[in-house]
Design a protein around this motif. Sequence first.
Motif, PDB file in Angstrom:
ATOM      1  N   ASP A   1       0.825  -1.208   0.000  1.00 58.25           N
ATOM      2  CA  ASP A   1       0.000   0.000   0.000  1.00 58.25           C
ATOM      3  C   ASP A   1       0.859   1.257   0.000  1.00 58.25           C
ATOM      4  OD1 ASP A   1      -2.190  -1.571  -0.016  1.00 58.25           O
ATOM      5  OD2 ASP A   1      -2.726  -1.281   2.103  1.00 58.25           O
ATOM      6  N   TYR A   2       1.883   1.235   0.862  1.00 61.02           N
ATOM      7  CA  TYR A   2       2.729   2.423   0.977  1.00 61.02           C
ATOM      8  C   TYR A   2       3.449   2.709  -0.340  1.00 61.02           C
ATOM      9  CZ  TYR A   2       6.137   5.820   2.529  1.00 61.02           C
ATOM     10  OH  TYR A   2       6.891   6.959   2.646  1.00 61.02           O
ATOM     11  N   ILE A   3       4.048   1.679  -0.917  1.00 67.57           N
ATOM     12  CA  ILE A   3       4.824   1.905  -2.148  1.00 67.57           C
ATOM     13  C   ILE A   3       3.918   2.298  -3.310  1.00 67.57           C
ATOM     14  CG2 ILE A   3       6.312   0.801  -3.868  1.00 67.57           C
ATOM     15  CD1 ILE A   3       7.623  -0.752  -1.622  1.00 67.57           C
ATOM     16  N   GLU A   4       2.742   1.716  -3.361  1.00 63.33           N
ATOM     17  CA  GLU A   4       1.816   2.080  -4.440  1.00 63.33           C
ATOM     18  C   GLU A   4       1.345   3.535  -4.312  1.00 63.33           C
ATOM     19  OE1 GLU A   4       0.057  -2.341  -5.588  1.00 63.33           O
ATOM     20  OE2 GLU A   4      -1.130  -0.999  -4.327  1.00 63.33           O
ATOM     21  N   LYS A   5       1.252   3.993  -3.066  1.00 56.98           N
ATOM     22  CA  LYS A   5       0.824   5.384  -2.849  1.00 56.98           C
ATOM     23  C   LYS A   5       1.963   6.374  -3.024  1.00 56.98           C
ATOM     24  CE  LYS A   5      -3.100   5.042   0.354  1.00 56.98           C
ATOM     25  NZ  LYS A   5      -3.475   5.128   1.776  1.00 56.98           N
ATOM     26  N   TYR A   6       3.091   6.068  -2.396  1.00 63.42           N
ATOM     27  CA  TYR A   6       4.170   7.065  -2.310  1.00 63.42           C
ATOM     28  C   TYR A   6       5.447   6.684  -3.047  1.00 63.42           C
ATOM     29  CZ  TYR A   6       1.068   8.341   1.554  1.00 63.42           C
ATOM     30  OH  TYR A   6      -0.024   8.659   2.309  1.00 63.42           O
ATOM     31  N   GLY A   7       5.530   5.466  -3.528  1.00 65.68           N
ATOM     32  CA  GLY A   7       6.786   5.012  -4.130  1.00 65.68           C
ATOM     33  C   GLY A   7       7.823   4.725  -3.062  1.00 65.68           C
ATOM     34  N   THR A   8       9.003   4.377  -3.489  1.00 62.22           N
ATOM     35  CA  THR A   8      10.050   4.073  -2.511  1.00 62.22           C
ATOM     36  C   THR A   8      10.756   5.337  -2.049  1.00 62.22           C
ATOM     37  OG1 THR A   8      11.780   3.809  -4.173  1.00 62.22           O
ATOM     38  CG2 THR A   8      10.463   1.871  -3.654  1.00 62.22           C
ATOM     39  N   GLY A   9      10.586   6.403  -2.796  1.00 60.20           N
ATOM     40  CA  GLY A   9      11.253   7.642  -2.444  1.00 60.20           C
ATOM     41  C   GLY A   9      12.764   7.565  -2.576  1.00 60.20           C
TER      42      GLY A   9
END
Length: 252
Positions: free
Chosen positions: A27-35
């Motif tokens: 969920d996190y990566i799909e929303k914000y990417g890995t940064g």
Amino acid sequence: MGRAPCCDKANVKKGPWSPEEDSKLKDYIEKYGTGGNWIALPQKAGLKRCGKSCRLRWLNYLRPNIKHGEFTDDEDRIICTLFASIGSRWSIIAAQLPGRTDNDIKNYWNTKLKKKLMAMNAQSDLLNNTNLTNNSSLIQTPESLFSHMQYHPMRDNFLMFGGEPSCSSSDGSYGKEMKQEDHMGFQGFGASLDYGTNNGVNQWIQKQSGYSGECPLDYNLEDVKRLISSNNNSFFIDENDTQDKAMYCYYY
DNA sequence: AAAGGGTCCAACCGCGGTCGC
DNA sequence: GGCGACCGCGGTTGGACCCTT
């Protein structure tokens, strides 16, 4: 002094990932990417995991288009050919197999494919190699989709034979036994393996330059498939030819 | 059914490379 | 150029599962 740890090992969870953790990471990566920062990611995503662990989980399991399940014959061929050509550069091999991860391929090679090839060697009729002397350490594979590969027991490795042989002994001739200063190579698919002396040590050396001066990485997947699937192309020599050339290859 | 050995694969570890300061 | 931090890779390991006896 060693490098400082990338995370507080006392406060990170190790071992298998739970579905909840998978979900949080995905969920996190799909929303914000890995940064571009895996070390900071677990904290932001609310995970008590090391950044490296998150990266591995994402790359090997969670990211989209990951292909699980049996490897196809085509994939086998590609893996074998590239392994013979460039060795255990799993990430490069994986780049030619969309949906497969380097970890997957590495595991597949170590647990199945290597044994498959060795079993083929065991089945091969060694009498066919009567041209070879008894002290030869090379075993040829039978006629098969892997017929251009040979298992080298003393190196526990597979070598690929194809293309134009190059052998330059110290006396300028093809020798039946390699001398310390001899140099011998087989140019194969996009690269070649040379046996020679490096800093006084006899060893097989992977040459960077390859057939027609091209690098394996210059080929895209379709090229690889096309080249491998063709038994009559210029990259692979025929069985008889291979046997002739194998005559000159002895472990020193 | 149970024990022991073998196989498989997800995950970890450590190292070299790269990048930014 | 030196240093530290991070990334990415390949090798290895641990444990779950499977197979054989």
